[in-house]
Design an enzyme around this catalytic site. Structure first.
Site, mmCIF file in Angstrom:
data_model
loop_
_atom_site.group_PDB
_atom_site.id
_atom_site.type_symbol
_atom_site.label_atom_id
_atom_site.label_comp_id
_atom_site.label_asym_id
_atom_site.label_seq_id
_atom_site.Cartn_x
_atom_site.Cartn_y
_atom_site.Cartn_z
ATOM 1 N N LYS A 24 -20.841 -68.504 79.852
ATOM 2 C CA LYS A 24 -20.103 -69.460 79.007
ATOM 3 C C LYS A 24 -19.767 -70.747 79.770
ATOM 4 O O LYS A 24 -19.873 -70.802 81.010
ATOM 5 C CB LYS A 24 -18.850 -68.775 78.477
ATOM 6 C CG LYS A 24 -19.167 -67.565 77.586
ATOM 7 C CD LYS A 24 -17.900 -66.979 76.975
ATOM 8 C CE LYS A 24 -18.232 -65.770 76.117
ATOM 9 N NZ LYS A 24 -17.026 -65.231 75.431
ATOM 10 N N TYR A 82 -20.457 -67.165 65.993
ATOM 11 C CA TYR A 82 -19.173 -66.468 65.985
ATOM 12 C C TYR A 82 -18.618 -66.308 64.576
ATOM 13 O O TYR A 82 -17.404 -66.123 64.406
ATOM 14 C CB TYR A 82 -18.160 -67.210 66.875
ATOM 15 C CG TYR A 82 -18.451 -67.044 68.347
ATOM 16 C CD1 TYR A 82 -18.305 -65.814 68.977
ATOM 17 C CD2 TYR A 82 -18.880 -68.120 69.123
ATOM 18 C CE1 TYR A 82 -18.573 -65.652 70.325
ATOM 19 C CE2 TYR A 82 -19.154 -67.976 70.472
ATOM 20 C CZ TYR A 82 -18.988 -66.739 71.070
ATOM 21 O OH TYR A 82 -19.256 -66.573 72.404
ATOM 22 N N ARG A 137 -16.029 -60.457 84.624
ATOM 23 C CA ARG A 137 -14.844 -61.180 84.110
ATOM 24 C C ARG A 137 -13.681 -61.109 85.101
ATOM 25 O O ARG A 137 -12.937 -62.082 85.244
ATOM 26 C CB ARG A 137 -14.459 -60.625 82.741
ATOM 27 C CG ARG A 137 -15.417 -61.123 81.642
ATOM 28 C CD ARG A 137 -15.157 -60.435 80.342
ATOM 29 N NE ARG A 137 -15.910 -61.031 79.239
ATOM 30 C CZ ARG A 137 -16.223 -60.380 78.122
ATOM 31 N NH1 ARG A 137 -15.851 -59.113 77.971
ATOM 32 N NH2 ARG A 137 -16.892 -60.981 77.165
ATOM 33 N N ASN A 163 -13.617 -66.501 79.015
ATOM 34 C CA ASN A 163 -13.856 -65.244 79.729
ATOM 35 C C ASN A 163 -15.264 -65.149 80.334
ATOM 36 O O ASN A 163 -15.783 -64.060 80.575
ATOM 37 C CB ASN A 163 -13.516 -64.044 78.844
ATOM 38 C CG ASN A 163 -14.391 -63.935 77.624
ATOM 39 O OD1 ASN A 163 -15.242 -64.791 77.390
ATOM 40 N ND2 ASN A 163 -14.186 -62.909 76.834
ATOM 41 N N HIS A 216 -20.598 -63.433 77.787
ATOM 42 C CA HIS A 216 -20.690 -62.651 76.550
ATOM 43 C C HIS A 216 -21.660 -61.500 76.754
ATOM 44 O O HIS A 216 -22.669 -61.653 77.438
ATOM 45 C CB HIS A 216 -21.214 -63.557 75.426
ATOM 46 C CG HIS A 216 -21.562 -62.815 74.171
ATOM 47 N ND1 HIS A 216 -20.611 -62.437 73.253
ATOM 48 C CD2 HIS A 216 -22.746 -62.346 73.702
ATOM 49 C CE1 HIS A 216 -21.200 -61.782 72.259
ATOM 50 N NE2 HIS A 216 -22.500 -61.718 72.508
ATOM 51 N N GLU A 253 -28.381 -61.500 67.908
ATOM 52 C CA GLU A 253 -27.991 -62.588 68.809
ATOM 53 C C GLU A 253 -29.180 -63.091 69.633
ATOM 54 O O GLU A 253 -29.312 -64.299 69.865
ATOM 55 C CB GLU A 253 -26.853 -62.107 69.713
ATOM 56 C CG GLU A 253 -25.565 -61.862 68.941
ATOM 57 C CD GLU A 253 -24.497 -61.120 69.718
ATOM 58 O OE1 GLU A 253 -23.427 -60.866 69.139
ATOM 59 O OE2 GLU A 253 -24.717 -60.787 70.905
#
Ligand code: CMP
Length: 139
Positions: free
Chosen positions: A11, A51, A104, A114, A117, A128
């Site tokens: 991310k 999302y 994480r 965080n 994913h 996805e």
């Protein structure tokens, strides 16, 4: 996508903080093979669709802003029991609750930012992965 594959995104927080290399080392070290990967950027619409399941949650707007504020690394990973094993490798959604040594715990700062994913089911891994990659981009 077969059931021994999962989908991941490194991310924007982890990319900004220079953690791409260290995270990929953890992924490879845990026995995952990278079968597709790209350095990319989500548009607002991309993030809203990806999302979409969280659309009604109070954090949805902040999540879309966060996920679109900078580049990400998207990848499809292969390993026996990929979905479950990858979720163990990345740790709990909230890094404060993540086990020692998880990605994480090592790199993430908050439940929203965080760092990484991981798909939560084989079905979502397939959805996805197909959201980010065409068939010919997956080895
Ligand atoms: P992930 O599980 O990859 O996908 C959904 C994301 O929503 C999650 O990571 C966090 O980035 C974010 N998220 C989940 N729960 C919360 C929360 N309670 N507050 C803020 N962000 C959250």
């Amino acid at each position: 996508m077969s059931t021994n594959r999962t989908f991941t995104m490194i991310k924007p927080d982890a990319v900004e903080n220079g953690h791409i290399g260290a995270i990929l080392e953890k992924i490879n070290g845990a026995g995952f093979k990278i079968v597709a990967m790209k350095y990319t950027h989500l548009s607002k619409r991309d993030a809203e669709v990806f999302y979409g399941v969280h659309r009604e949650r109070p954090f949805f707007g902040d999540l879309v802003s966060f996920m679109t504020r900078g580049p990400i690394v998207a990848a499809v990973l292969e390993k026996d029991n990929a979905v479950e094993d990858f979720r163990a490798l990345i740790g709990a959604t909230n890094p404060a609750e993540a086990a020692e040594g998880t990605i994480r715990k090592l790199f993430a700062k908050s439940i929203e930012e965080n760092s990484i994913h991981g798909s939560d089911s084989d079905e979502n891994a397939a959805i996805e992965g197909a959201f980010h990659f065409s068939g010919r981009e997956i080895y």
